[in-house]
Motif scaffolding. Sequence first.
Motif, PDB file in Angstrom:
ATOM      1  N   ALA A 502      64.124 128.357  51.451  1.00 45.03           N
ATOM      2  CA  ALA A 502      63.542 128.642  50.129  1.00 45.03           C
ATOM      3  C   ALA A 502      62.019 128.567  50.227  1.00 45.03           C
ATOM      4  O   ALA A 502      61.357 127.913  49.420  1.00 45.03           O
ATOM      5  N   TYR A 503      61.462 129.242  51.211  1.00 47.59           N
ATOM      6  CA  TYR A 503      60.050 129.071  51.540  1.00 47.59           C
ATOM      7  C   TYR A 503      59.110 129.652  50.488  1.00 47.59           C
ATOM      8  O   TYR A 503      57.961 129.236  50.380  1.00 47.59           O
ATOM      9  N   ALA A 504      59.561 130.641  49.737  1.00 47.76           N
ATOM     10  CA  ALA A 504      58.653 131.398  48.878  1.00 47.76           C
ATOM     11  C   ALA A 504      58.839 131.092  47.400  1.00 47.76           C
ATOM     12  O   ALA A 504      58.544 131.916  46.555  1.00 47.76           O
ATOM     13  N   ASN A 505      59.302 129.881  47.075  1.00 47.59           N
ATOM     14  CA  ASN A 505      59.559 129.566  45.670  1.00 47.59           C
ATOM     15  C   ASN A 505      58.355 128.982  44.943  1.00 47.59           C
ATOM     16  O   ASN A 505      58.421 128.711  43.741  1.00 47.59           O
ATOM     17  N   ASP A 510      58.384 123.337  50.035  1.00 47.21           N
ATOM     18  CA  ASP A 510      59.171 124.396  50.668  1.00 47.21           C
ATOM     19  C   ASP A 510      58.290 125.430  51.364  1.00 47.21           C
ATOM     20  O   ASP A 510      58.670 125.970  52.407  1.00 47.21           O
ATOM     21  N   THR A 511      57.108 125.722  50.788  1.00 53.42           N
ATOM     22  CA  THR A 511      56.274 126.787  51.361  1.00 53.42           C
ATOM     23  C   THR A 511      55.782 126.444  52.760  1.00 53.42           C
ATOM     24  O   THR A 511      55.428 127.332  53.529  1.00 53.42           O
ATOM     25  N   THR A 533      62.161 134.522  56.846  1.00 52.44           N
ATOM     26  CA  THR A 533      62.447 135.226  55.600  1.00 52.44           C
ATOM     27  C   THR A 533      62.912 134.190  54.589  1.00 52.44           C
ATOM     28  O   THR A 533      63.410 133.117  54.958  1.00 52.44           O
ATOM     29  N   SER A 534      62.736 134.515  53.304  1.00 51.60           N
ATOM     30  CA  SER A 534      62.980 133.523  52.271  1.00 51.60           C
ATOM     31  C   SER A 534      64.165 133.901  51.399  1.00 51.60           C
ATOM     32  O   SER A 534      64.457 135.082  51.185  1.00 51.60           O
ATOM     33  N   SER A 536      64.119 133.301  48.277  1.00 49.96           N
ATOM     34  CA  SER A 536      63.573 133.541  46.933  1.00 49.96           C
ATOM     35  C   SER A 536      63.634 135.022  46.589  1.00 49.96           C
ATOM     36  O   SER A 536      63.219 135.876  47.374  1.00 49.96           O
ATOM     37  N   PRO A 539      59.481 136.468  45.799  1.00 53.45           N
ATOM     38  CA  PRO A 539      58.776 135.581  46.736  1.00 53.45           C
ATOM     39  C   PRO A 539      57.315 135.368  46.373  1.00 53.45           C
ATOM     40  O   PRO A 539      56.596 136.286  46.009  1.00 53.45           O
ATOM     41  N   TYR A 542      53.636 132.092  51.269  1.00 57.62           N
ATOM     42  CA  TYR A 542      53.862 130.825  51.945  1.00 57.62           C
ATOM     43  C   TYR A 542      53.241 130.861  53.331  1.00 57.62           C
ATOM     44  O   TYR A 542      52.929 131.920  53.864  1.00 57.62           O
ATOM     45  N   GLU A 551      60.315 140.043  54.148  1.00 57.30           N
ATOM     46  CA  GLU A 551      60.671 139.773  52.758  1.00 57.30           C
ATOM     47  C   GLU A 551      61.313 140.985  52.090  1.00 57.30           C
ATOM     48  O   GLU A 551      61.574 140.978  50.914  1.00 57.30           O
TER      49      GLU A 551
END
Length: 824
Positions: A502-505, A510-511, A533-534, A536, A539, A542, A551
Amino acid sequence: MTPPVEPPADPPPPPFRDEAVVFDIVFVLHASARGWILEKICRVVAEASGALCHFLFVERNERADFDPPAARSYFFAHFALAHHFLARYPVVRAGNVFVWVTHLFLGTRLTRDDLVAIGRRSTHLFTPNTRNREELAAWGVDRKAISVPIGGADPALFRPKRRTGTGAIGFVGAYYPRKQPDRMLAIARLMPEVPVILLGPAAGGLADEAMAWEAWPGLPEFLALPNVRYVAADYADYPAWYREMDVFCSVSGLEGGPIPAIEAMMSNLVPVLSDTGFARDILKPGAGGAIFDPAAPAEAIVPLLRAALADTTSDLAAQAAGFTWAAFGEAIWRRMRGDLPPGRSVNLARQSNAARYLRRGFQPVSSTGAAMRARDAEIEIPLARGTRPRGIELQGWAPPVPGGARIGLRFAIDGQEVASASVTEKAGTVQLPVPAGPAGGTLRLSIRADSLFQADRVWGPKHGTRKLSAKFAWFRLTEEAPALAAPAIAARRRGRVLLLGAYANGNIGDTYQALALMRHAEACRPDLDLFATSLSRKPKPYDFPADRLFEGGLHATNPEGMNAFDALVIGGGGLLAATHAPLDNPAWAARLTLPVLILANGATAAVAKPSAALIRQARHVSGRDEYSVRALRHFRQEVSLLNDPILADLSIGPWRGPRGRGLCVIPRKMGAYNRADYERLAALMTADDLVLSMFPIMDGHTGALRTFEPHRQVLAQDMATMVDTLAGAGFVVSERYHGCILALKLGVPCLGLFKPEEEETKIVGLYRQLGIEHLLLDPRREDLSRETILRLLADFDPAPIQARIAAITDAFRAGLVAALDGIV
């Protein structure tokens, strides 16, 4: 006709010897600069470099009390120091010479020709404004040898305020006659209804008493005015005084900056500046503030000040947001270390290149290049920001000795062997592939020769012998990977690993996860290329190399695209502690044919249950804490403990600077259970206190931020903001897991908040693992007051915490090696 007199030739520099280097950088300052802006500039550059530095303070510009130590680089805080040291000390001429030119007031001892000569003999000049650069270029200094790094301020210290139009006009700085203080006096007389504050340094903060405002003959008359207040304060108290002002004014006739103008703009004050220094560099036309002629009378300045007081809407803080000390220091350091873009050749026959790039194992530079004096030698290559070269070209040959010579060479980049070749007496170009890595970093090129031999009078003294090996004339980076010749070693196929989380939330916890995992993998498995890749759907940005992000077509809904990789790593973060589609979709999991690693995940049994198929088919499953491990063992027995990647990340470590004094509160989303807690925290805040939001979108949506005054809020969009803000805090109260982690890693006292009905939480687990359960606070059981916070954190000792974190890092790296075992 008398022929023109030629200027005397510069004394030749002695050969640079890397084995003689004592320091990376020696900063040379006059003793009067102690505690003042020139020392601050040097300290900022030293911190940005991370290098081994020495500060040499001298009582006279002409000489030091002893010879300066040998260094790769010398940074002179004033051009007069550079002028005399270049003439007097050969060891300085052997290294790189960098000069800070605050302003172009030459005095009586130096001429324009002297300054041009300094520019010619130096590696690079730095000056604080474009006005200086243009004037230096007009005098004859090479424009390409001059950089303009705009000065800075600390955004964690100088927070924006709301202007009302009733605040004071502020004059800030130390006393110099060139500050034209009589004009300040005239302005205060013409505006009797407006409060005026003169803010200067406390007496103990000055190296020279002549810089105190008490040295100004007009001070008694100035202070006799009823609207004037003079404050001599410690620098740490400046932000509080800026909050009393609405307008900052500089009437100086000569400036390099002034730096207080940036501090004031960060504080959202409207600047009204004389047209000196970097006034035109920092003020955008039509965006607030004004610039006037330094010779303008007070009568012409007063209307500008009245207009500035009336302006209560212009966002000056946004204009100044990029002018930080961190950005300033990095800009200077990148120029000093010689960052290289692909395509630019580096001539190894130049002294400056020897000092910058040759790290060990080389002879002193000659007119044709640098020869190896040992079987092993190294070249360090710093990369320009955002670049990632694919190859290195290097021209080399063997020394001319009777019978000829062929020297076998093996090349490694960042410890990974990439090619082998041989050189003869005839110069040839060796082409090396560069393993993929983060953009804008540093490459370490290691060269091992299979033989050394002795040569009489070859690049050596006139008597005796010297052992030599290959010699190199130049190198350059290339954007294309070379087609390796037969003698070279073909690089083994690099594995390709996709990170999914969930890197792009928009939550900093998370980022940063993907980049933390990438750094761990680079240390443990440098033969792997990582992509991300995320999960989210919308996105946010991040931290991860831009050319390694997927993405669009490789989103989580595309398992076929993922199957092209050698492995899929799902983590880190609480991906199985809150619902994240499509991890809970068995049909999606069934379409994955590549090895799946569920790495360092937070989990609860209830949330993870729909993902049971994915958990069972995964090649590796680990939880980030004991609670998560127990939850995951509901679905498979083989679950290991692998702590959070950010907790184990070595790039975030103890803060070595001075501690701040304020409280930093890190909230999470607000609900009925914690609303009263935040209201109590808001009520106990003082001038130095801040609220740091790790997830601004969520904290704003739930109302957490509305509980606190806007001028206290730091809305973090990246990890750098988080670290800078926390490093400047005195102590922290956090209800966010990664807020606790970051504060503790930086060595800042941190109280963890938790709910009694959720004692099995990640914060509680973290504090138990680190042996600091006494720093947990349940606001329903204990009074949430400033006295309670200070009492609980009074005996905070970072040393045992850092030792436990170091052990966690070692265990994480070992666990990661085991998890990745067998990946190509």
